[in-house]
Design a protein around this motif. Sequence first.
Motif, PDB file in Angstrom:
ATOM      1  N   MET A 150       0.843  -1.196   0.000  1.00 19.95           N
ATOM      2  CA  MET A 150       0.000   0.000   0.000  1.00 19.95           C
ATOM      3  C   MET A 150       0.886   1.257   0.000  1.00 19.95           C
ATOM      4  SD  MET A 150      -3.160   0.611   2.540  1.00 19.95           S
ATOM      5  CE  MET A 150      -4.331  -0.624   2.122  1.00 19.95           C
ATOM      6  N   ALA A 151       0.451   2.278  -0.663  1.00 20.41           N
ATOM      7  CA  ALA A 151       1.265   3.486  -0.763  1.00 20.41           C
ATOM      8  C   ALA A 151       1.179   4.307   0.512  1.00 20.41           C
ATOM      9  CB  ALA A 151       0.795   4.321  -1.933  1.00 20.41           C
ATOM     10  N   GLY A 152       2.278   4.999   0.848  1.00 24.49           N
ATOM     11  CA  GLY A 152       2.265   5.877   2.006  1.00 24.49           C
ATOM     12  C   GLY A 152       1.661   7.216   1.634  1.00 24.49           C
ATOM     13  N   GLY A 153       1.943   8.235   2.426  1.00 23.22           N
ATOM     14  CA  GLY A 153       1.374   9.540   2.126  1.00 23.22           C
ATOM     15  C   GLY A 153       2.131  10.219   0.999  1.00 23.22           C
ATOM     16  N   GLN A 195      -2.865  13.029   1.639  1.00 27.75           N
ATOM     17  CA  GLN A 195      -2.800  11.558   1.668  1.00 27.75           C
ATOM     18  C   GLN A 195      -3.732  10.925   0.642  1.00 27.75           C
ATOM     19  OE1 GLN A 195      -1.391   9.924   4.730  1.00 27.75           O
ATOM     20  NE2 GLN A 195      -1.093  11.728   5.970  1.00 27.75           N
ATOM     21  N   GLU A 213      13.924  11.662   7.054  1.00 29.48           N
ATOM     22  CA  GLU A 213      14.301  11.765   8.466  1.00 29.48           C
ATOM     23  C   GLU A 213      15.674  12.421   8.604  1.00 29.48           C
ATOM     24  OE1 GLU A 213      12.588  11.088  11.098  1.00 29.48           O
ATOM     25  OE2 GLU A 213      10.893   9.967  10.277  1.00 29.48           O
ATOM     26  N   ARG A 220       7.772  17.729   7.598  1.00 24.58           N
ATOM     27  CA  ARG A 220       6.637  16.814   7.455  1.00 24.58           C
ATOM     28  C   ARG A 220       5.369  17.635   7.204  1.00 24.58           C
ATOM     29  NH1 ARG A 220       5.820  14.184  12.548  1.00 24.58           N
ATOM     30  NH2 ARG A 220       4.277  13.010  11.428  1.00 24.58           N
ATOM     31  N   PRO A 221       4.522  17.209   6.259  1.00 27.51           N
ATOM     32  CA  PRO A 221       3.280  17.948   6.002  1.00 27.51           C
ATOM     33  C   PRO A 221       2.440  18.127   7.262  1.00 27.51           C
ATOM     34  CG  PRO A 221       3.640  16.305   4.294  1.00 27.51           C
ATOM     35  CD  PRO A 221       4.701  16.088   5.318  1.00 27.51           C
ATOM     36  N   ALA A 222       2.444  17.086   8.113  1.00 27.58           N
ATOM     37  CA  ALA A 222       1.647  17.175   9.347  1.00 27.58           C
ATOM     38  C   ALA A 222       2.153  18.300  10.243  1.00 27.58           C
ATOM     39  CB  ALA A 222       1.706  15.849  10.096  1.00 27.58           C
ATOM     40  N   GLN A 233      -4.442  18.043   5.749  1.00 25.65           N
ATOM     41  CA  GLN A 233      -3.668  16.828   5.997  1.00 25.65           C
ATOM     42  C   GLN A 233      -4.188  15.651   5.184  1.00 25.65           C
ATOM     43  OE1 GLN A 233      -3.849  16.593  10.283  1.00 25.65           O
ATOM     44  NE2 GLN A 233      -1.847  17.524  10.489  1.00 25.65           N
ATOM     45  N   SER A 234      -5.513  15.496   5.148  1.00 28.05           N
ATOM     46  CA  SER A 234      -6.073  14.342   4.423  1.00 28.05           C
ATOM     47  C   SER A 234      -5.910  14.514   2.912  1.00 28.05           C
ATOM     48  CB  SER A 234      -7.537  14.121   4.790  1.00 28.05           C
ATOM     49  OG  SER A 234      -8.276  15.273   4.504  1.00 28.05           O
ATOM     50  N   SER A 292       4.181  12.503   1.194  1.00 28.10           N
ATOM     51  CA  SER A 292       5.266  13.227   1.827  1.00 28.10           C
ATOM     52  C   SER A 292       6.612  12.847   1.225  1.00 28.10           C
ATOM     53  CB  SER A 292       5.264  12.913   3.325  1.00 28.10           C
ATOM     54  OG  SER A 292       6.405  13.451   3.928  1.00 28.10           O
ATOM     55  N   ARG A 298      -0.206  18.608  21.298  1.00 36.89           N
ATOM     56  CA  ARG A 298       0.575  17.451  21.748  1.00 36.89           C
ATOM     57  C   ARG A 298       2.040  17.814  21.869  1.00 36.89           C
ATOM     58  NH1 ARG A 298       0.485  12.218  18.855  1.00 36.89           N
ATOM     59  NH2 ARG A 298       1.591  11.449  20.644  1.00 36.89           N
ATOM     60  N   TYR A 299       2.507  18.666  20.985  1.00 41.58           N
ATOM     61  CA  TYR A 299       3.900  19.079  21.093  1.00 41.58           C
ATOM     62  C   TYR A 299       4.051  20.511  20.608  1.00 41.58           C
ATOM     63  CZ  TYR A 299       3.448  17.178  16.353  1.00 41.58           C
ATOM     64  OH  TYR A 299       3.001  16.877  15.103  1.00 41.58           O
ATOM     65  N   TYR A 354       9.286  13.848   2.891  1.00 42.03           N
ATOM     66  CA  TYR A 354      10.119  14.086   4.074  1.00 42.03           C
ATOM     67  C   TYR A 354      11.178  13.006   4.246  1.00 42.03           C
ATOM     68  CZ  TYR A 354      11.395  14.763   8.965  1.00 42.03           C
ATOM     69  OH  TYR A 354      12.083  14.959  10.138  1.00 42.03           O
TER      70      TYR A 354
END
Lengths: 259, 278
Positions: free
Chosen positions: A1-4, A157, A10, A131-133, A153-154, A6, A227-228, A8
């Motif tokens: 399955m494909a990821g997003g 993806q 690391e 990261r897009p997020a 965000q969606s 992105s 969250r951060y 990005y």
Amino acid sequence: MAGGLSLYQEGASLLHRAHPLTKGVFTLSVIALAFIVPSLYWILAIALILLILVIVAGVLRRLIAVALALLLPIAVLLLAVQGFANPANHTVLFAIGPVVYYTEGLYIAAIAALRITCLVVATFLFSFTTRPADITEALMQRGLSPAMGYVVQSALQIIPQTLDMAGRIQDAQRSRGLETEGSLPKRARAYLPLMLPLVLSSLVATQERAMALEVRGFGLPVKRVRRYEFADSAVQRVTRWALALAVPAAIVARLLGWK
Amino acid sequence: MSEPAVVFEDVGYAYEEAPHEAVSDINLRIEAGEWVGVTGPTNAGKSTLCLLAMGLAPHFFGGKLRGKVTVLGTESRAIKVIERSTDVGLLFQNPFTQISGARERVHEEVAFGPECHGVAPAEIEARVGEAMDLVGISALAARHPLDLSGGQLQRLALASLLAMRPKVLLLDEPTSQLDPAGTAAIFEVLSGLHQSGITIVMVEHRLETLCELCPRIVAMVTGRILADGAPQEVFNREVVQERVGLPVYTRLARSAALPAPRPVRLSESAKAFRTPIA
């Protein structure tokens, strides 16, 4: 399955650690400046800064691959068209028989190619280190609504998800004898039996996801938690403002005769 | 006696523009802390039962609801689905559509629900870690949700639900995409949750699994409850055997002409086969 969607990579470089908004403002400003500054030397200076940052971020090898695939054909085309056929051409650089190449065309092509290079490198540098997020999270922390943040965000993806779904449908149809290769009319005919299930699956998936979001409490009228926190500093804030102001300043300077 | 977790009173429900009801004459009372298995053939109304308990039917689907569905003391008409999500969690059959589609890491996906509920960040971290540990996906924390296999996605969907700490769990075939080892691990998690007092309503086709795990079984056929009771009681009824099927141990016992009540679990089966037939 494909990821997003992105790109990005690391990393822990200065650019990776910089506030997403600083990187966003830097990218937009650098692109704008590359197209505003008047001479080749200024554009070369911007390109040099970008090259240093690319090395610092540790994404040089990946960027070279992108540059070769994307920028090389554009640069070759520009150099050929401008050098041979620009109406401003009059100083001969070299001639091979009846074919004459001009200095003015080379200069104009070099400026255009470098500007496009700055645009592409700045964009990819941002994408490789952010990261897009994180971008949407940073924007939401600055007042973007969670609903709009979710949409952004969606949206990033949904393309790989849809491509993945299309691939699976295509495989299923092929296994039942549908020919998806060959001449153009044959391929065009093969699209119909692919499109209908794709559209229907997408609609069903959208409905189910909407349900799942409700079940997880998306849209509850509660104060959104952070969250951060992204590391920010006075230096970054000043940099952001300086870059943002540099663009209108450059425009004004050009209007006042900066050459 | 404490308040029941889920109550269906004379419930009938038809989806919008459907010619007939998906479920009819449902009367069901599930006490807090119970683990109820729901089974039956296709179109029996099992998933609709979950959607009604969650409130998605009729809130999301529209349609016509008769009777009353009450969960944790609140009637479904009186509460929105997002409000109900505070106490009730629903796991869908398809884990792919259960994920938010907006997060790039597994641990962020698990945190999505608690974030929507405004849980404090430190508490979210604790819940996310615990939920991922429980379903065995801690090693996948940094992966993209869309890069996971079907079974891993199903675990992620369950972890995302557990991180919201629901009091009632509605599970629509929670292990349909898992291998036997993964299935056993998830059922162990569910056993632990049941022991901690969470109410579980689980739709499942594997009858042996249901009989081993659930002290109570609801068998449904064409939108109606056919039988409701302890596994041995339910699967020893002729009508259930004919229309729903029967666990392999019961089938073996029937083939061997063992007298009723026939065993439904492995332990009972071993005991029954050791008993001389009169």
